[in-house]
Design a protein around this motif. Structure first.
Motif, PDB file in Angstrom:
ATOM      1  N   GLU A  14       0.817  -1.211   0.000  1.00 56.56           N
ATOM      2  CA  GLU A  14       0.000   0.000   0.000  1.00 56.56           C
ATOM      3  C   GLU A  14       0.855   1.268   0.000  1.00 56.56           C
ATOM      4  OE1 GLU A  14      -2.756   0.032   3.215  1.00 56.56           O
ATOM      5  OE2 GLU A  14      -3.738  -1.836   2.625  1.00 56.56           O
ATOM      6  N   GLN A  15       1.992   1.210   0.703  1.00 60.79           N
ATOM      7  CA  GLN A  15       2.804   2.414   0.839  1.00 60.79           C
ATOM      8  C   GLN A  15       4.230   2.017   1.202  1.00 60.79           C
ATOM      9  OE1 GLN A  15       1.085   5.098   3.681  1.00 60.79           O
ATOM     10  NE2 GLN A  15       2.145   6.892   2.888  1.00 60.79           N
ATOM     11  N   LEU A  32       4.290  -0.348   4.413  1.00 59.13           N
ATOM     12  CA  LEU A  32       2.963  -0.795   4.833  1.00 59.13           C
ATOM     13  C   LEU A  32       2.437  -1.722   3.743  1.00 59.13           C
ATOM     14  CD1 LEU A  32       3.480   1.841   6.472  1.00 59.13           C
ATOM     15  CD2 LEU A  32       1.014   2.233   6.394  1.00 59.13           C
ATOM     16  N   ASP A  34      -0.394  -4.169   3.999  1.00 60.62           N
ATOM     17  CA  ASP A  34      -1.840  -4.322   3.894  1.00 60.62           C
ATOM     18  C   ASP A  34      -2.486  -3.876   5.201  1.00 60.62           C
ATOM     19  OD1 ASP A  34      -4.486  -5.955   4.205  1.00 60.62           O
ATOM     20  OD2 ASP A  34      -4.002  -6.159   2.087  1.00 60.62           O
ATOM     21  N   THR A  35      -3.548  -3.073   5.104  1.00 61.17           N
ATOM     22  CA  THR A  35      -4.246  -2.608   6.310  1.00 61.17           C
ATOM     23  C   THR A  35      -5.721  -2.993   6.285  1.00 61.17           C
ATOM     24  OG1 THR A  35      -4.642  -0.430   5.293  1.00 61.17           O
ATOM     25  CG2 THR A  35      -2.659  -0.671   6.652  1.00 61.17           C
ATOM     26  N   THR A  36      -6.062  -4.072   5.577  1.00 65.53           N
ATOM     27  CA  THR A  36      -7.454  -4.497   5.487  1.00 65.53           C
ATOM     28  C   THR A  36      -8.036  -4.816   6.855  1.00 65.53           C
ATOM     29  OG1 THR A  36      -7.062  -5.429   3.285  1.00 65.53           O
ATOM     30  CG2 THR A  36      -9.040  -6.177   4.455  1.00 65.53           C
ATOM     31  N   PRO A  39      -4.806  -1.329  11.477  1.00 65.28           N
ATOM     32  CA  PRO A  39      -3.553  -0.616  11.251  1.00 65.28           C
ATOM     33  C   PRO A  39      -2.392  -1.587  11.080  1.00 65.28           C
ATOM     34  CG  PRO A  39      -4.224  -0.449  13.549  1.00 65.28           C
ATOM     35  CD  PRO A  39      -5.385  -1.036  12.801  1.00 65.28           C
ATOM     36  N   ALA A  40      -1.447  -1.232  10.217  1.00 63.91           N
ATOM     37  CA  ALA A  40      -0.269  -2.072  10.037  1.00 63.91           C
ATOM     38  C   ALA A  40       0.551  -2.092  11.323  1.00 63.91           C
ATOM     39  CB  ALA A  40       0.576  -1.540   8.887  1.00 63.91           C
ATOM     40  N   LEU A 107       2.322   9.344  10.201  1.00 67.59           N
ATOM     41  CA  LEU A 107       1.367   8.444   9.551  1.00 67.59           C
ATOM     42  C   LEU A 107       0.047   8.379  10.311  1.00 67.59           C
ATOM     43  CD1 LEU A 107       3.777   5.551   8.504  1.00 67.59           C
ATOM     44  CD2 LEU A 107       2.636   7.177   6.991  1.00 67.59           C
ATOM     45  N   ARG A 110      -1.683   4.790  11.099  1.00 63.78           N
ATOM     46  CA  ARG A 110      -1.809   3.747  10.072  1.00 63.78           C
ATOM     47  C   ARG A 110      -0.775   2.651  10.293  1.00 63.78           C
ATOM     48  NH1 ARG A 110      -1.010   4.482   4.718  1.00 63.78           N
ATOM     49  NH2 ARG A 110      -2.431   2.743   4.328  1.00 63.78           N
ATOM     50  N   TYR A 111       0.281   2.971  11.038  1.00 58.95           N
ATOM     51  CA  TYR A 111       1.357   2.017  11.287  1.00 58.95           C
ATOM     52  C   TYR A 111       1.852   2.155  12.719  1.00 58.95           C
ATOM     53  CZ  TYR A 111       6.110   0.093  11.254  1.00 58.95           C
ATOM     54  OH  TYR A 111       7.248  -0.609  11.564  1.00 58.95           O
ATOM     55  N   TRP A 112       1.962   1.019  13.409  1.00 58.64           N
ATOM     56  CA  TRP A 112       2.510   0.946  14.761  1.00 58.64           C
ATOM     57  C   TRP A 112       3.805   0.134  14.703  1.00 58.64           C
ATOM     58  CZ3 TRP A 112      -0.087   2.026  19.697  1.00 58.64           C
ATOM     59  CH2 TRP A 112      -1.304   2.690  19.537  1.00 58.64           C
TER      60      TRP A 112
END
Length: 353
Positions: A14-15, A32, A34-36, A39-40, A107, A110-112
Protein backbone atom coordinates in the motif's frame (compact mmCIF):
# COMPACT_ATOMS: atom_id res chain seq x y z
CA UNK A 1 18.17 1.22 -7.37
CA UNK A 2 15.61 -0.58 -9.55
CA UNK A 3 11.98 0.54 -9.86
CA UNK A 4 10.30 -0.27 -6.53
CA UNK A 5 7.07 -1.26 -8.30
CA UNK A 6 8.98 -3.93 -10.24
CA UNK A 7 10.82 -5.29 -7.21
CA UNK A 8 10.28 -9.08 -6.82
CA UNK A 9 9.10 -8.55 -3.23
CA UNK A 10 6.86 -5.54 -3.88
CA UNK A 11 3.61 -7.57 -3.80
CA UNK A 12 1.27 -4.57 -4.13
CA UNK A 13 2.37 -2.80 -0.95
CA UNK A 14 0.00 0.00 0.00
CA UNK A 15 2.80 2.41 0.84
CA UNK A 16 6.61 2.44 0.85
CA UNK A 17 8.32 5.47 2.35
CA UNK A 18 12.02 6.32 2.10
CA UNK A 19 12.77 8.58 5.07
CA UNK A 20 15.76 10.68 6.09
CA UNK A 21 16.84 13.28 8.60
CA UNK A 22 19.92 15.45 7.98
CA UNK A 23 20.35 16.26 11.65
CA UNK A 24 21.37 12.71 12.55
CA UNK A 25 21.98 11.01 9.20
CA UNK A 26 18.86 8.84 9.29
CA UNK A 27 18.32 6.62 6.28
CA UNK A 28 15.30 4.39 6.66
CA UNK A 29 12.38 2.74 4.91
CA UNK A 30 8.82 2.27 6.19
CA UNK A 31 6.71 -0.30 4.36
CA UNK A 32 2.96 -0.80 4.83
CA UNK A 33 1.86 -3.97 3.08
CA UNK A 34 -1.84 -4.32 3.89
CA UNK A 35 -4.25 -2.61 6.31
CA UNK A 36 -7.45 -4.50 5.49
CA UNK A 37 -7.80 -5.97 8.97
CA UNK A 38 -6.55 -2.92 10.86
CA UNK A 39 -3.55 -0.62 11.25
CA UNK A 40 -0.27 -2.07 10.04
CA UNK A 41 1.90 -3.38 12.87
CA UNK A 42 5.47 -4.63 12.85
CA UNK A 43 8.84 -3.90 14.37
CA UNK A 44 11.64 -1.47 13.63
CA UNK A 45 14.88 -3.16 12.55
CA UNK A 46 18.26 -1.41 12.78
CA UNK A 47 20.91 -3.14 10.75
CA UNK A 48 24.04 -2.07 8.79
CA UNK A 49 22.73 -3.20 5.42
CA UNK A 50 25.33 -3.45 2.67
CA UNK A 51 23.13 -1.43 0.33
CA UNK A 52 19.80 0.34 0.04
CA UNK A 53 18.66 -2.52 -2.19
CA UNK A 54 19.33 -5.00 0.62
CA UNK A 55 17.37 -2.84 3.05
CA UNK A 56 14.46 -2.51 0.61
CA UNK A 57 14.31 -6.26 0.02
CA UNK A 58 14.30 -6.92 3.75
CA UNK A 59 11.60 -4.40 4.65
CA UNK A 60 9.32 -5.52 1.81
CA UNK A 61 9.59 -9.18 2.78
CA UNK A 62 9.26 -8.45 6.50
CA UNK A 63 6.17 -6.25 6.10
CA UNK A 64 4.42 -8.83 3.92
CA UNK A 65 5.31 -11.46 6.52
CA UNK A 66 3.66 -9.33 9.20
CA UNK A 67 0.45 -9.23 7.16
CA UNK A 68 0.40 -13.04 7.11
CA UNK A 69 1.47 -13.32 10.75
CA UNK A 70 -1.16 -10.94 12.11
CA UNK A 71 -3.96 -12.46 10.02
CA UNK A 72 -3.12 -16.01 11.11
CA UNK A 73 -2.78 -14.86 14.71
CA UNK A 74 -6.38 -13.64 14.58
CA UNK A 75 -5.35 -10.04 15.31
CA UNK A 76 -7.23 -6.97 14.00
CA UNK A 77 -4.00 -5.70 12.45
CA UNK A 78 -2.39 -5.38 9.07
CA UNK A 79 1.26 -5.80 8.19
CA UNK A 80 4.06 -3.26 8.19
CA UNK A 81 7.73 -2.92 9.04
CA UNK A 82 10.45 -0.30 9.09
CA UNK A 83 14.24 -0.49 8.84
CA UNK A 84 17.03 1.89 9.73
CA UNK A 85 20.26 1.49 7.77
CA UNK A 86 22.74 1.77 10.63
CA UNK A 87 24.79 -0.18 13.15
CA UNK A 88 22.73 -0.59 16.36
CA UNK A 89 25.96 0.01 18.27
CA UNK A 90 26.24 3.52 16.79
CA UNK A 91 26.73 6.35 19.27
CA UNK A 92 23.76 8.26 17.82
CA UNK A 93 21.36 5.31 17.96
CA UNK A 94 18.78 7.17 20.04
CA UNK A 95 18.85 10.14 17.70
CA UNK A 96 18.17 7.82 14.78
CA UNK A 97 15.31 6.16 16.64
CA UNK A 98 13.71 9.49 17.53
CA UNK A 99 13.99 10.67 13.94
CA UNK A 100 12.38 7.49 12.63
CA UNK A 101 9.67 7.74 15.31
CA UNK A 102 8.76 11.22 14.08
CA UNK A 103 8.20 9.77 10.63
CA UNK A 104 5.94 7.04 12.06
CA UNK A 105 3.99 9.67 14.03
CA UNK A 106 3.23 11.52 10.78
CA UNK A 107 1.37 8.44 9.55
CA UNK A 108 -1.27 9.14 12.20
CA UNK A 109 -1.78 5.58 13.41
CA UNK A 110 -1.81 3.75 10.07
CA UNK A 111 1.36 2.02 11.29
CA UNK A 112 2.51 0.95 14.76
CA UNK A 113 6.12 -0.10 15.32
CA UNK A 114 7.93 -2.14 17.97
CA UNK A 115 11.07 -4.13 18.79
CA UNK A 116 13.07 -6.08 16.21
CA UNK A 117 16.69 -6.90 15.44
CA UNK A 118 18.86 -4.12 16.83
CA UNK A 119 15.96 -2.40 18.61
CA UNK A 120 14.96 -3.54 22.10
CA UNK A 121 12.17 -2.56 24.52
CA UNK A 122 14.23 0.25 26.09
CA UNK A 123 14.78 1.64 22.59
CA UNK A 124 11.03 1.63 21.99
CA UNK A 125 10.65 3.78 25.11
CA UNK A 126 13.01 6.25 23.43
CA UNK A 127 10.85 6.19 20.27
CA UNK A 128 7.79 6.83 22.45
CA UNK A 129 9.23 10.26 23.28
CA UNK A 130 8.37 11.25 19.70
CA UNK A 131 5.60 8.85 18.72
CA UNK A 132 2.46 7.47 20.32
CA UNK A 133 2.12 4.61 17.85
CA UNK A 134 4.60 2.17 19.38
CA UNK A 135 4.26 -1.06 21.35
CA UNK A 136 6.51 -3.50 23.26
CA UNK A 137 7.89 -0.68 25.41
CA UNK A 138 10.13 -1.74 28.29
CA UNK A 139 7.93 0.34 30.58
CA UNK A 140 4.99 -1.96 29.76
CA UNK A 141 6.74 -5.13 30.91
CA UNK A 142 8.31 -6.29 34.16
CA UNK A 143 12.07 -6.90 34.11
CA UNK A 144 11.50 -10.64 34.55
CA UNK A 145 8.78 -10.76 31.87
CA UNK A 146 10.31 -9.33 28.65
CA UNK A 147 8.49 -9.28 25.28
CA UNK A 148 11.07 -11.70 23.83
CA UNK A 149 9.80 -14.40 26.19
CA UNK A 150 6.45 -14.51 24.42
CA UNK A 151 8.06 -14.88 21.00
CA UNK A 152 10.10 -17.77 22.41
CA UNK A 153 7.02 -19.27 24.04
CA UNK A 154 5.26 -19.32 20.68
CA UNK A 155 8.31 -21.07 19.25
CA UNK A 156 8.15 -23.64 22.04
CA UNK A 157 4.52 -24.44 21.21
CA UNK A 158 5.40 -24.56 17.51
CA UNK A 159 8.12 -27.13 18.19
CA UNK A 160 5.69 -29.12 20.35
CA UNK A 161 3.30 -29.23 17.40
CA UNK A 162 6.08 -30.27 15.03
CA UNK A 163 7.11 -33.02 17.46
CA UNK A 164 3.50 -34.22 17.63
CA UNK A 165 3.36 -34.31 13.83
CA UNK A 166 6.68 -36.15 13.51
CA UNK A 167 6.42 -38.52 16.48
CA UNK A 168 2.72 -38.71 17.30
CA UNK A 169 3.23 -37.12 20.72
CA UNK A 170 4.26 -33.65 21.86
CA UNK A 171 6.47 -34.91 24.69
CA UNK A 172 9.83 -33.23 24.03
CA UNK A 173 11.92 -35.56 26.19
CA UNK A 174 14.84 -36.75 24.09
CA UNK A 175 13.90 -34.57 21.10
CA UNK A 176 17.10 -33.42 19.38
CA UNK A 177 17.00 -29.75 18.41
CA UNK A 178 19.60 -27.58 16.67
CA UNK A 179 19.14 -23.87 17.41
CA UNK A 180 20.69 -21.24 15.17
CA UNK A 181 20.98 -17.95 17.05
CA UNK A 182 21.08 -17.41 20.82
CA UNK A 183 19.94 -13.82 21.12
CA UNK A 184 17.18 -12.97 23.57
CA UNK A 185 14.52 -15.11 21.90
CA UNK A 186 16.82 -17.97 20.93
CA UNK A 187 18.29 -18.20 24.43
CA UNK A 188 14.83 -18.11 26.01
CA UNK A 189 13.64 -20.86 23.67
CA UNK A 190 16.66 -22.98 24.56
CA UNK A 191 15.84 -22.64 28.26
CA UNK A 192 12.27 -23.80 27.68
CA UNK A 193 13.38 -26.75 25.54
CA UNK A 194 16.01 -27.89 28.03
CA UNK A 195 13.44 -27.72 30.84
CA UNK A 196 11.17 -29.95 28.75
CA UNK A 197 13.90 -32.58 28.35
CA UNK A 198 15.04 -31.85 24.80
CA UNK A 199 18.67 -32.37 23.75
CA UNK A 200 20.19 -29.18 22.33
CA UNK A 201 23.00 -28.14 20.06
CA UNK A 202 23.36 -24.43 19.27
CA UNK A 203 25.40 -21.87 17.42
CA UNK A 204 25.77 -18.11 17.06
CA UNK A 205 28.23 -15.72 15.43
CA UNK A 206 28.46 -14.01 18.84
CA UNK A 207 30.87 -16.30 20.64
CA UNK A 208 30.34 -14.68 24.05
CA UNK A 209 26.55 -15.10 23.85
CA UNK A 210 26.94 -18.70 22.77
CA UNK A 211 29.35 -19.42 25.60
CA UNK A 212 26.88 -17.99 28.16
CA UNK A 213 24.06 -20.24 26.93
CA UNK A 214 26.31 -23.30 26.85
CA UNK A 215 27.50 -22.69 30.40
CA UNK A 216 23.98 -21.98 31.67
CA UNK A 217 22.27 -25.00 30.16
CA UNK A 218 25.07 -27.49 29.56
CA UNK A 219 24.29 -27.85 25.86
CA UNK A 220 26.64 -28.54 22.97
CA UNK A 221 27.97 -25.77 20.70
CA UNK A 222 29.11 -25.93 17.08
CA UNK A 223 30.56 -23.45 14.61
CA UNK A 224 27.98 -21.30 12.77
CA UNK A 225 28.21 -23.06 9.41
CA UNK A 226 28.14 -26.54 11.00
CA UNK A 227 24.61 -26.11 12.37
CA UNK A 228 23.07 -27.22 9.06
CA UNK A 229 24.85 -30.59 9.20
CA UNK A 230 23.57 -31.70 12.60
CA UNK A 231 21.72 -35.03 12.80
CA UNK A 232 18.68 -33.83 14.76
CA UNK A 233 14.91 -34.08 14.81
CA UNK A 234 14.27 -30.32 14.58
CA UNK A 235 16.23 -27.41 13.18
CA UNK A 236 15.22 -24.10 14.80
CA UNK A 237 16.47 -20.99 12.95
CA UNK A 238 16.39 -18.06 15.38
CA UNK A 239 18.69 -15.52 13.72
CA UNK A 240 18.32 -13.72 10.38
CA UNK A 241 16.27 -14.80 7.37
CA UNK A 242 17.01 -16.37 4.00
CA UNK A 243 18.95 -19.26 5.53
CA UNK A 244 16.90 -22.02 3.85
CA UNK A 245 18.31 -21.90 0.34
CA UNK A 246 19.81 -23.99 -2.45
CA UNK A 247 23.02 -24.56 -0.52
CA UNK A 248 21.72 -25.24 2.99
CA UNK A 249 18.64 -27.34 2.21
CA UNK A 250 20.71 -30.08 0.61
CA UNK A 251 22.86 -30.26 3.75
CA UNK A 252 20.05 -30.54 6.31
CA UNK A 253 19.79 -33.79 8.28
CA UNK A 254 16.73 -32.83 10.32
CA UNK A 255 13.19 -34.19 10.09
CA UNK A 256 11.46 -30.85 10.58
CA UNK A 257 12.01 -27.10 10.92
CA UNK A 258 10.39 -24.70 13.38
CA UNK A 259 12.13 -21.52 14.46
CA UNK A 260 11.78 -17.85 15.32
CA UNK A 261 13.65 -16.12 12.48
CA UNK A 262 11.61 -14.19 9.92
CA UNK A 263 11.59 -15.09 6.22
CA UNK A 264 13.55 -18.31 6.62
CA UNK A 265 12.91 -19.38 3.02
CA UNK A 266 15.20 -17.48 0.67
CA UNK A 267 12.63 -17.92 -2.11
CA UNK A 268 9.07 -19.34 -2.12
CA UNK A 269 10.15 -22.40 -4.12
CA UNK A 270 12.36 -23.51 -1.24
CA UNK A 271 9.22 -24.62 0.58
CA UNK A 272 8.68 -27.16 -2.19
CA UNK A 273 12.35 -28.16 -1.98
CA UNK A 274 11.95 -28.99 1.72
CA UNK A 275 8.82 -31.02 1.01
CA UNK A 276 10.63 -33.01 -1.69
CA UNK A 277 13.34 -33.85 0.83
CA UNK A 278 10.72 -35.05 3.32
CA UNK A 279 11.42 -32.22 5.79
CA UNK A 280 8.32 -30.85 7.54
CA UNK A 281 8.36 -27.05 7.71
CA UNK A 282 6.37 -25.03 10.25
CA UNK A 283 6.02 -21.59 8.58
CA UNK A 284 8.00 -18.95 10.46
CA UNK A 285 5.23 -16.34 10.50
CA UNK A 286 3.05 -18.81 12.41
CA UNK A 287 5.71 -20.03 14.84
CA UNK A 288 7.11 -16.61 15.76
CA UNK A 289 3.78 -14.83 16.33
CA UNK A 290 3.87 -15.05 20.14
CA UNK A 291 5.57 -11.68 20.55
CA UNK A 292 3.03 -9.72 18.53
CA UNK A 293 0.16 -11.62 20.17
CA UNK A 294 1.32 -10.30 23.55
CA UNK A 295 2.92 -7.01 22.63
CA UNK A 296 0.26 -5.60 20.30
CA UNK A 297 -2.60 -5.71 22.80
CA UNK A 298 -2.30 -1.97 23.68
CA UNK A 299 -3.21 -1.14 20.06
CA UNK A 300 -6.73 -2.55 20.32
CA UNK A 301 -7.30 -3.86 23.87
CA UNK A 302 -6.10 -3.65 27.44
CA UNK A 303 -2.99 -5.46 28.65
CA UNK A 304 -4.24 -8.97 29.38
CA UNK A 305 -1.42 -11.45 29.92
CA UNK A 306 -3.79 -14.42 30.35
CA UNK A 307 -5.52 -13.66 27.04
CA UNK A 308 -2.15 -13.43 25.33
CA UNK A 309 -1.02 -16.75 26.81
CA UNK A 310 -4.18 -18.46 25.56
CA UNK A 311 -3.64 -17.11 22.07
CA UNK A 312 0.03 -18.10 22.08
CA UNK A 313 -0.85 -21.63 23.16
CA UNK A 314 -3.12 -21.75 20.10
CA UNK A 315 -0.02 -21.67 17.88
CA UNK A 316 0.24 -25.41 18.62
CA UNK A 317 -3.10 -26.19 16.98
CA UNK A 318 -2.47 -23.84 14.05
CA UNK A 319 0.91 -25.39 13.23
CA UNK A 320 -0.43 -28.93 13.53
CA UNK A 321 -3.39 -28.14 11.25
CA UNK A 322 -1.11 -26.58 8.62
CA UNK A 323 1.32 -29.52 8.65
CA UNK A 324 -1.49 -32.07 8.33
CA UNK A 325 -3.16 -30.14 5.51
CA UNK A 326 0.17 -29.80 3.76
CA UNK A 327 0.67 -33.56 3.83
CA UNK A 328 -2.91 -34.35 2.80
CA UNK A 329 -2.95 -31.88 -0.11
CA UNK A 330 0.65 -32.28 -1.23
CA UNK A 331 1.16 -28.52 -0.97
CA UNK A 332 4.07 -26.84 0.89
CA UNK A 333 3.12 -25.71 4.39
CA UNK A 334 4.03 -22.08 3.61
CA UNK A 335 1.43 -22.04 0.82
CA UNK A 336 -1.22 -23.56 3.09
CA UNK A 337 -0.53 -20.95 5.79
CA UNK A 338 -0.63 -18.07 3.31
CA UNK A 339 -3.88 -19.39 1.83
CA UNK A 340 -5.53 -19.32 5.27
CA UNK A 341 -4.21 -15.81 5.96
CA UNK A 342 -5.37 -14.45 2.60
CA UNK A 343 -8.81 -15.97 3.06
CA UNK A 344 -9.13 -14.05 6.33
CA UNK A 345 -7.94 -10.84 4.72
CA UNK A 346 -10.37 -11.20 1.80
CA UNK A 347 -13.11 -11.79 4.36
CA UNK A 348 -12.18 -8.45 5.89
CA UNK A 349 -12.13 -9.58 9.49
CA UNK A 350 -9.78 -11.19 11.97
CA UNK A 351 -10.58 -14.65 13.24
CA UNK A 352 -9.32 -16.44 16.33
CA UNK A 353 -6.29 -18.55 15.50
Amino acid sequence: MADVFLHPSYDEHEQVLFVSDRSCGLRGIIALHDTTLGPAAGGCRMYPYASEEAALKDVLRLSRGMTMKNALAGLPLGGGKCVIIADPAAANKHDLLRALARQVQRLGGRYWTAIDVGVGPADVDVMAEECEFVFTRASEFADDDPPAHYTALGGFHGIRALAAYLRGADNLAGLKVAVQGVGQTGADLIGQLVAAGAELVATDVNEAALRRVVEQHGIRAVAPDAIYDQDVDVFAPCALGGILNDDTIRRLRCKGIAGLANNQLERPEHGRALMERGIAYAPDFVVNAGGVMRGSLPIFAAHDRDLALRKIKGIYDTVLEILRRSEAEGVPAEEIAERIALERIRGGHAMAA
